[in-house]
Design an enzyme around this catalytic site. Structure first.
Site, PDB file in Angstrom:
ATOM      1  N   HIS A  26      -2.701   6.852  -0.054  1.00 61.50           N
ATOM      2  CA  HIS A  26      -2.704   6.637   1.398  1.00 61.50           C
ATOM      3  C   HIS A  26      -1.899   7.785   2.029  1.00 61.50           C
ATOM      4  O   HIS A  26      -0.975   8.305   1.405  1.00 61.50           O
ATOM      5  CB  HIS A  26      -2.009   5.292   1.652  1.00 61.50           C
ATOM      6  CG  HIS A  26      -2.035   4.826   3.072  1.00 61.50           C
ATOM      7  ND1 HIS A  26      -1.182   5.308   4.038  1.00 61.50           N
ATOM      8  CD2 HIS A  26      -2.800   3.891   3.693  1.00 61.50           C
ATOM      9  CE1 HIS A  26      -1.414   4.687   5.187  1.00 61.50           C
ATOM     10  NE2 HIS A  26      -2.393   3.822   5.003  1.00 61.50           N
TER      11      HIS A  26
ATOM     12  N   ASP B  29       3.771   2.977  -4.708  1.00 57.14           N
ATOM     13  CA  ASP B  29       3.360   2.426  -3.419  1.00 57.14           C
ATOM     14  C   ASP B  29       2.638   1.110  -3.709  1.00 57.14           C
ATOM     15  O   ASP B  29       1.482   1.109  -4.144  1.00 57.14           O
ATOM     16  CB  ASP B  29       2.452   3.441  -2.714  1.00 57.14           C
ATOM     17  CG  ASP B  29       1.770   2.852  -1.478  1.00 57.14           C
ATOM     18  OD1 ASP B  29       1.934   1.645  -1.213  1.00 57.14           O
ATOM     19  OD2 ASP B  29       1.061   3.602  -0.789  1.00 57.14           O
TER      20      ASP B  29
ATOM     21  N   GLN C 172      -0.669  -2.431  -1.468  1.00 54.80           N
ATOM     22  CA  GLN C 172      -1.911  -3.175  -1.698  1.00 54.80           C
ATOM     23  C   GLN C 172      -1.874  -4.002  -2.979  1.00 54.80           C
ATOM     24  O   GLN C 172      -2.886  -4.570  -3.373  1.00 54.80           O
ATOM     25  CB  GLN C 172      -3.107  -2.219  -1.746  1.00 54.80           C
ATOM     26  CG  GLN C 172      -3.353  -1.462  -0.460  1.00 54.80           C
ATOM     27  CD  GLN C 172      -3.807  -2.366   0.686  1.00 54.80           C
ATOM     28  OE1 GLN C 172      -4.180  -3.523   0.483  1.00 54.80           O
ATOM     29  NE2 GLN C 172      -3.749  -1.836   1.890  1.00 54.80           N
TER      30      GLN C 172
ATOM     31  N   LYS D  12       1.108  -6.829   5.157  1.00 58.46           N
ATOM     32  CA  LYS D  12      -0.046  -6.889   4.260  1.00 58.46           C
ATOM     33  C   LYS D  12       0.077  -8.044   3.277  1.00 58.46           C
ATOM     34  O   LYS D  12      -0.798  -8.271   2.444  1.00 58.46           O
ATOM     35  CB  LYS D  12      -0.190  -5.571   3.498  1.00 58.46           C
ATOM     36  CG  LYS D  12      -0.532  -4.408   4.426  1.00 58.46           C
ATOM     37  CD  LYS D  12      -0.823  -3.161   3.660  1.00 58.46           C
ATOM     38  CE  LYS D  12      -0.747  -1.930   4.532  1.00 58.46           C
ATOM     39  NZ  LYS D  12      -1.945  -1.759   5.369  1.00 58.46           N
TER      40      LYS D  12
ATOM     41  N   CYS E  42      -7.069   5.986   6.305  1.00 60.04           N
ATOM     42  CA  CYS E  42      -5.853   6.772   6.048  1.00 60.04           C
ATOM     43  C   CYS E  42      -5.848   7.332   4.632  1.00 60.04           C
ATOM     44  O   CYS E  42      -4.791   7.421   4.000  1.00 60.04           O
ATOM     45  CB  CYS E  42      -4.587   5.961   6.299  1.00 60.04           C
ATOM     46  SG  CYS E  42      -4.406   5.426   7.988  1.00 60.04           S
TER      47      CYS E  42
HETATM   48  C1  LIG Z   1      -1.739   1.837  -0.145  1.00 62.54           C
HETATM   49  C2  LIG Z   1      -1.007   1.867   1.166  1.00 62.54           C
HETATM   50  N1  LIG Z   1       0.134   2.546   1.279  1.00 62.54           N
HETATM   51  C3  LIG Z   1       0.824   2.591   2.422  1.00 62.54           C
HETATM   52  C4  LIG Z   1       0.388   1.957   3.553  1.00 62.54           C
HETATM   53  C5  LIG Z   1       1.198   2.063   4.801  1.00 62.54           C
HETATM   54  O1  LIG Z   1       1.748   0.854   5.137  1.00 62.54           O
HETATM   55  P1  LIG Z   1       2.526   0.652   6.504  1.00 62.54           P
HETATM   56  O2  LIG Z   1       1.629   1.198   7.568  1.00 62.54           O
HETATM   57  O3  LIG Z   1       2.710  -0.809   6.595  1.00 62.54           O
HETATM   58  O4  LIG Z   1       3.808   1.402   6.408  1.00 62.54           O
HETATM   59  C6  LIG Z   1      -0.801   1.245   3.492  1.00 62.54           C
HETATM   60  C7  LIG Z   1      -1.337   0.524   4.669  1.00 62.54           C
HETATM   61  O5  LIG Z   1      -1.929   1.013   5.560  1.00 62.54           O
HETATM   62  C8  LIG Z   1      -1.514   1.199   2.280  1.00 62.54           C
HETATM   63  O6  LIG Z   1      -2.673   0.538   2.199  1.00 62.54           O
END
Ligand SMILES: Cc1ncc(COP(=O)(O)O)c(C=O)c1O
Lengths: 157, 418
Positions: B134, B211, B214, B237, B375
């Site tokens: 991401h 990370d 998900q 999430k 993203c």
């Molecule tokens: C795999 C992953 N990493 C990071 C993020 C970023 O999360 P957040 O926007 O809650 O900081 C997301 C969500 O959009 C994600 O799906």
């Protein structure tokens, strides 16, 4: 928002035959090698990008136009209809079209005497779909930028 | 937990009771159809237990934390710190000092990039990420590379959207000073084999950040078993509120790191001659924190634990298999992301219909999906596509949702048929 049937109608209003036809077979698609003006349009929300090319003669008449890029049916159809509309117009009257189309898509009842929306009226189906209005305006913002020879991409935001 | 969720509803599959009535947002009509919510990977819906925990706190217990002798401040502190304890046991951290509240995954990654990596990186060092990250696990590392002269290296993925694990392992060497990797890809659903990867990273003493945005809503996560150094997650999430998330870090690593932001709460003593920083975890929580967010996240964890992550995992993998099979039956569908080990999401394209058009038509049928690049632009570039339509599952989804999705896709096909 109640019955399902009228909703189906709204969808058909959005994806009219004319729109689908232009989306599938966009007119004047591709780069215009001898363009005098060009500009990029970007919709930062979805990442869609397109470029509008114009050939403007000394007398201010747009003798040719094209576009390239990828996008949803609405943005491609809008760009395709745009090229059909502006070829043969002076830049001034093309700008009147920009105003008229942006106003129509924003749902404003503005009927400038010198602008006949004609088939562009098919784009008005987006009005029921607020999240898609920007798809329809993207090409027109790029046209505006191309006429003014802006170096910065036009954005929908 | 509220009384709704206690009510015994009909079992769906895999022994998981029907949880839908726990989620008020799911009980509504959208465009004349009952809502089918298939966008939990972007943000999940909160159960009543979370909504009421936040409301209760706001209504009765709100005050600033860690700084008052009065009763409300005490209650707020207890609730806030109680959420930390819940999070600790949920991901099996060794101590509560290893749980840092952040705004979300993004802030957690930035914290590690700036506080852990930036002070130690030098030109020639490498940061290794993967092609499926991401943007929030890419850009913070690009920034720290720019700041330090280190180099960003990317491990490849294959045509099914799974990590080429052997190639990643071959990229591990003394130069790599951070491996930052998704547990589960948000665009593809691929689950990365973290145990194998992390044990290989250990050979070169490479710190590993996972990370987990998900992963945590969908499967049991045990940070000690993974043996990662850092683990980042987002509350919204996993059925909690927005604006709250967690950075887990091994205590020894966190201890050695300088604070990232300065302000109140992160200090022991301040004078103009200098400041003594507070201990973990407060050292990394400058300023008044998102108290209600943390409480909501704690309630979300409680909710998930009451159901059981193993059961949730089994239920979702069953629905995912059904969804993949049903989608695959549609003429003209192209599934993007077909890794052998997957969780919760399916990206796809249908004929040459642009994903936004699919999204609009599905929304008209009451089906909420995400469209675009998710993203993860490098993933889209890997498949040479501008974007996808993505349906993502959570514990509240069932086979009927999948059927509504495929029905709506057939409507889209009809509208766009040549
Ligand atoms: C795999 C992953 N990493 C990071 C993020 C970023 O999360 P957040 O926007 O809650 O900081 C997301 C969500 O959009 C994600 O799906």
């Amino acid at each position: 928002m109640t019955a399902a049937a009228p909703l189906q109608e709204e969808l058909r209003e959005l994806y009219r035959d004319l729109i689908l036809d232009h989306a599938r077979s966009p007119r004047h698609f591709g780069k215009l090698d001898d363009a005098s003006n060009r500009a990029e349009g970007i919709n930062p929300l979805c990442g869609d990008k397109l470029k509008v090319y114009l050939k403007i003669k000394d007398d201010g008449v747009i003798s040719d136009a094209s576009f390239e890029g990828s996008g949803c049916a609405i943005s491609v159809a809008s760009a395709s209809l745009l090229t059909e509309t502006v070829i043969g117009l002076t830049t001034d009257s093309a700008l009147s079209y920009v105003d008229a189309v942006l106003a129509a898509l924003a749902g404003q009842q503005k009927d400038p005497a010198d602008v006949q929306l004609g088939k562009l009226a098919a784009l008005q189906g987006v009005r029921e779909f607020p999240s898609r209005v920007k798809c329809a305006t993207l090409a027109w913002r790029a046209l505006n930028a191309a006429i003014h020879d802006d170096k910065q991409p036009a954005t929908t935001e | 937990m509220n009384e709704h969720s206690q009510k015994l509803a009909k079992p769906v599959t895999s022994g998981l009771r029907d949880c839908r009535s726990d989620f008020p947002a799911l009980d509504q009509e959208v465009n004349g159809h009952s809502l089918v919510y298939l966008d939990s990977a972007a943000s999940s819906q909160p159960p009543s237990a979370v909504i009421s925990a936040v409301a209760e706190y706001q209504a009765h217990d709100h005050a600033n934390v860690h700084r008052g002798v009065h009763t409300l401040s005490h209650r707020a502190t207890e609730a806030y710190e109680g959420a930390r304890d819940r999070a600790q046991s949920f991901i099996n951290a060794n101590t509560r000092n290893e749980i840092i509240f952040t705004r979300g995954t993004t802030e957690a990654v930035n914290l590690v990039a700036q506080s852990f990596s930036r002070p130690t990186l030098k030109p020639g060092d490498r940061i290794l990420i993967t092609h499926m990250e991401h943007h929030s696990n890419i850009v913070p590392w690009q920034q720290v590379c720019e700041q330090t002269g280190a180099e960003l290296v990317v491990a490849p993925i294959d045509g099914k959207g799974q990590l080429k694990t052997d190639e990643l392992i071959a990229q591990l060497d003394e130069r790599v000073r951070m491996l930052a990797i998704a547990h589960v890809s948000n665009a593809l659903g691929s689950i990365n084999p973290l145990r194998e990867i992390i044990s290989n990273a250990r050979r070169f003493d490479i710190p590993v950040l996972v990370d987990g945005a998900q992963a945590v809503p969908h499967m049991p996560v045990d940070v000690q078993e993974l043996d990662c150094d850092f683990y980042a997650l987002s509350g919204h999430k996993m059925f909690g509120p927005t604006g709250i998330g967690i950075l887990y870090g091994k205590e020894a690593k966190l201890d050695a790191m300088p604070p990232w932001q300065g302000g109140g709460d992160m200090i022991l003593e301040v004078s103009f001659a200098g400041t003594t920083y507070n201990e973990l975890p407060y050292k990394f929580e400058a300023g008044t924190p998102n108290i209600s967010g943390a409480i909501g996240l704690g309630a979300a964890i409680g909710y998930l634990e009451s159901i059981g992550m193993a059961l949730i995992e089994r239920h979702e993998s069953e629905i995912l298999a059904y969804m993949m099979a049903e989608l695959d039956k549609i003429d003209g569908i192209r599934l993007i992301g077909t890794a052998d080990k997957k969780a919760s999401v399916q990206s796809f394209l249908l004929d040459d219909i642009h994903p936004h058009d699919l999204g609009t038509i599905l929304d008209h049928k009451g089906v909420a999906i995400r469209t675009g690049h998710h993203c993860a632009m490098p993933v889209m570039e890997h498949f040479s596509i501008p974007g996808t339509a993505r349906a993502s599952l959570a514990l509240y989804n069932n086979r009927d949702d999948v059927d509504r999705l495929t029905e709506a896709l057939l409507v889209a096909k009809k509208i766009f048929k040549k």
